[in-house]
Design a protein around this motif. Structure first.
Motif, PDB file in Angstrom:
ATOM      1  N   PHE A  21       0.832  -1.205   0.000  1.00  0.00           N
ATOM      2  CA  PHE A  21       0.000   0.000   0.000  1.00  0.00           C
ATOM      3  C   PHE A  21       0.867   1.256   0.000  1.00  0.00           C
ATOM      4  CE2 PHE A  21      -2.085   3.428   2.327  1.00  0.00           C
ATOM      5  CZ  PHE A  21      -3.233   3.599   1.555  1.00  0.00           C
ATOM      6  N   SER A  22       1.912   1.267   0.826  1.00  0.00           N
ATOM      7  CA  SER A  22       2.795   2.438   0.914  1.00  0.00           C
ATOM      8  C   SER A  22       3.466   2.720  -0.419  1.00  0.00           C
ATOM      9  CB  SER A  22       3.857   2.222   1.992  1.00  0.00           C
ATOM     10  OG  SER A  22       3.261   2.056   3.243  1.00  0.00           O
ATOM     11  N   PHE A  23       3.887   1.630  -1.087  1.00  0.00           N
ATOM     12  CA  PHE A  23       4.540   1.780  -2.393  1.00  0.00           C
ATOM     13  C   PHE A  23       3.582   2.361  -3.423  1.00  0.00           C
ATOM     14  CE2 PHE A  23       5.285  -0.033  -6.628  1.00  0.00           C
ATOM     15  CZ  PHE A  23       6.528   0.532  -6.915  1.00  0.00           C
ATOM     16  N   LEU A  24       2.359   1.793  -3.473  1.00  0.00           N
ATOM     17  CA  LEU A  24       1.375   2.265  -4.448  1.00  0.00           C
ATOM     18  C   LEU A  24       0.985   3.707  -4.177  1.00  0.00           C
ATOM     19  CD1 LEU A  24      -0.919  -0.899  -4.697  1.00  0.00           C
ATOM     20  CD2 LEU A  24       0.735  -0.075  -6.400  1.00  0.00           C
ATOM     21  N   PHE A  25       0.814   4.054  -2.894  1.00  0.00           N
ATOM     22  CA  PHE A  25       0.428   5.419  -2.536  1.00  0.00           C
ATOM     23  C   PHE A  25       1.519   6.411  -2.907  1.00  0.00           C
ATOM     24  CE2 PHE A  25       0.351   8.968   0.465  1.00  0.00           C
ATOM     25  CZ  PHE A  25      -0.933   9.451   0.238  1.00  0.00           C
ATOM     26  N   SER A  26       2.781   6.073  -2.597  1.00  0.00           N
ATOM     27  CA  SER A  26       3.888   6.987  -2.896  1.00  0.00           C
ATOM     28  C   SER A  26       4.063   7.141  -4.395  1.00  0.00           C
ATOM     29  CB  SER A  26       5.184   6.491  -2.257  1.00  0.00           C
ATOM     30  OG  SER A  26       5.538   5.225  -2.774  1.00  0.00           O
ATOM     31  N   THR A  27       3.832   6.057  -5.146  1.00  0.00           N
ATOM     32  CA  THR A  27       3.940   6.131  -6.608  1.00  0.00           C
ATOM     33  C   THR A  27       2.874   7.044  -7.186  1.00  0.00           C
ATOM     34  OG1 THR A  27       4.845   3.891  -6.693  1.00  0.00           O
ATOM     35  CG2 THR A  27       3.934   4.793  -8.740  1.00  0.00           C
ATOM     36  N   ALA A  28       1.638   6.889  -6.677  1.00  0.00           N
ATOM     37  CA  ALA A  28       0.543   7.721  -7.158  1.00  0.00           C
ATOM     38  C   ALA A  28       0.779   9.184  -6.823  1.00  0.00           C
ATOM     39  CB  ALA A  28      -0.784   7.260  -6.552  1.00  0.00           C
ATOM     40  N   THR A  29       1.265   9.434  -5.608  1.00  0.00           N
ATOM     41  CA  THR A  29       1.542  10.812  -5.189  1.00  0.00           C
ATOM     42  C   THR A  29       2.635  11.429  -6.042  1.00  0.00           C
ATOM     43  OG1 THR A  29       0.923  10.257  -2.929  1.00  0.00           O
ATOM     44  CG2 THR A  29       2.213  12.262  -3.247  1.00  0.00           C
ATOM     45  N   ALA A  30       3.686  10.668  -6.287  1.00  0.00           N
ATOM     46  CA  ALA A  30       4.789  11.175  -7.104  1.00  0.00           C
ATOM     47  C   ALA A  30       4.321  11.478  -8.510  1.00  0.00           C
ATOM     48  CB  ALA A  30       5.923  10.145  -7.133  1.00  0.00           C
ATOM     49  N   THR A  31       3.436  10.595  -9.059  1.00  0.00           N
ATOM     50  CA  THR A  31       2.899  10.819 -10.407  1.00  0.00           C
ATOM     51  C   THR A  31       2.103  12.103 -10.462  1.00  0.00           C
ATOM     52  OG1 THR A  31       2.800   8.450 -10.797  1.00  0.00           O
ATOM     53  CG2 THR A  31       1.464   9.849 -12.226  1.00  0.00           C
ATOM     54  N   ALA A  32       1.250  12.310  -9.404  1.00  0.00           N
ATOM     55  CA  ALA A  32       0.426  13.521  -9.375  1.00  0.00           C
ATOM     56  C   ALA A  32       1.287  14.769  -9.282  1.00  0.00           C
ATOM     57  CB  ALA A  32      -0.533  13.460  -8.185  1.00  0.00           C
ATOM     58  N   GLN A  33       2.364  14.701  -8.485  1.00  0.00           N
ATOM     59  CA  GLN A  33       3.201  15.867  -8.279  1.00  0.00           C
ATOM     60  C   GLN A  33       4.049  16.191  -9.506  1.00  0.00           C
ATOM     61  OE1 GLN A  33       5.312  14.706  -4.741  1.00  0.00           O
ATOM     62  NE2 GLN A  33       3.813  15.606  -3.364  1.00  0.00           N
ATOM     63  N   THR A  34       4.364  15.168 -10.288  1.00  0.00           N
ATOM     64  CA  THR A  34       5.215  15.407 -11.451  1.00  0.00           C
ATOM     65  C   THR A  34       4.422  15.587 -12.742  1.00  0.00           C
ATOM     66  OG1 THR A  34       5.483  13.006 -11.743  1.00  0.00           O
ATOM     67  CG2 THR A  34       7.157  14.142 -10.437  1.00  0.00           C
ATOM     68  N   ALA A  35       3.082  15.575 -12.670  1.00  0.00           N
ATOM     69  CA  ALA A  35       2.269  15.815 -13.859  1.00  0.00           C
ATOM     70  C   ALA A  35       2.619  17.202 -14.403  1.00  0.00           C
ATOM     71  CB  ALA A  35       0.791  15.733 -13.516  1.00  0.00           C
ATOM     72  N   PRO A  36       2.821  17.323 -15.708  1.00  0.00           N
ATOM     73  CA  PRO A  36       3.224  18.619 -16.270  1.00  0.00           C
ATOM     74  C   PRO A  36       2.143  19.685 -16.098  1.00  0.00           C
ATOM     75  CG  PRO A  36       2.623  17.081 -18.013  1.00  0.00           C
ATOM     76  CD  PRO A  36       2.649  16.295 -16.739  1.00  0.00           C
ATOM     77  N   PHE A  37       2.574  20.906 -15.805  1.00  0.00           N
ATOM     78  CA  PHE A  37       1.632  22.029 -15.709  1.00  0.00           C
ATOM     79  C   PHE A  37       2.381  23.326 -15.978  1.00  0.00           C
ATOM     80  CE2 PHE A  37       3.369  21.459 -11.453  1.00  0.00           C
ATOM     81  CZ  PHE A  37       3.573  22.745 -10.983  1.00  0.00           C
TER      82      PHE A  37
END
Length: 265
Positions: A21-37
């Motif tokens: 769970f920790s791995f999946l959550f951190s991966t999702a968070t990192a993806t959201a934070q690195t989404a281009p904007f």
């Protein structure tokens, strides 16, 4: 012994589940934070509220990594407001989301032709076309009883009526707050409302528009009509004319969406 072994096995399963769970959550968070904007945002206020009203929106956006600049319009003419907005745009280090509230919508319609502007966001805002002025659109629907007709004084300045300011401008805010907003409103030269747009930036730039469904200063039907005419992407938010103060998270979400959309192109 079997009971102890079973407990140990369950503990291993539990620890594995926690780590997964920790791995999946951190991966999702990192993806959201690195989404281009597009990180630069320039905020332009309207005729009867100064740039300090954007504080809540500023706090939300800067915490998410945006570089936010708040323009202080002189309100002396459309040309002057466009000029100071362009000065703010000149300072940006790359593509920028240009945001305007109310009269600020007219300002960004002209100033949005700046080469650094990647998209426009209209917050309960005016959005004239080439050759059109703001008052034309304000007259396309009867004013709300809470608002009435704004008339210039003998110096050609329009001030919001104190008796109507709370209900007509910001009915979803505490009256103590709107009393201060009334006291700090600028001196808006009425001639600005009659000045036509020379080149409407929304014809060339992606546009996003927020309809404040409880707006008593600009009839929501006027906002919808302008936005539909220009193929602006519309979001309706329940709030007064100053929906960016009363609902900053919802307004920030539209700006963030615009910044992500144009970054993908």
């Amino acid at each position: 012994m079997k009971t102890i072994a079973l407990k140990e096995q369950l503990n291993r399963y539990f620890m594995f589940a926690v780590l997964l769970f920790s791995f999946l959550f951190s991966t999702a968070t990192a993806t959201a934070q690195t989404a281009p904007f597009v990180k630069n945002v320039v905020l332009v206020h309207g005729a009867f509220a100064d740039g300090s009203g954007y504080r809540g929106l500023y706090d939300i956006l800067t915490k998410k990594g945006y570089n936010v600049t708040v323009v202080q319009n002189p309100l002396s003419s459309l040309a002057d407001d466009v000029r100071v907005t362009n000065l703010a745009l000149d300072k940006q280090d790359g593509p920028t989301i240009l945001v305007g509230h109310s009269w600020g919508g007219t300002v960004i319609t002209e100033a949005g032709n700046h080469p650094k502007v990647a998209a426009l966001v209209y917050i309960a805002a005016l959005q004239p076309d080439n050759g059109e002025n703001s008052v034309q659109w304000l007259q396309t629907a009867p004013p709300a009883p809470e608002n009435g007709v704004l008339t210039p004084d003998d110096k050609g300045i329009v001030y919001y009526d104190k008796a109507k300011f709370h209900a007509g401008f910001a009915g979803d805010l505490p009256k103590e707050q709107t009393d201060f907003m009334f006291a700090s409103q600028g001196a808006f030269v009425a001639q600005g409302f009659g000045t036509p747009i020379t080149k409407a930036a929304w014809r060339d730039k992606p546009s996003y528009g927020i309809v404040a469904t409880e707006d008593k200063s600009i009839e929501p039907s006027i906002e919808r009509a302008m936005y539909k005419r220009s193929n602006t992407k519309i979001t309706e938010i329940k709030g007064s004319h100053v929906v960016f103060i009363s609902q900053p998270k919802a307004v920030a979400a539209v700006i963030i969406k615009a910044s992500q959309d144009v970054a993908k192109k």
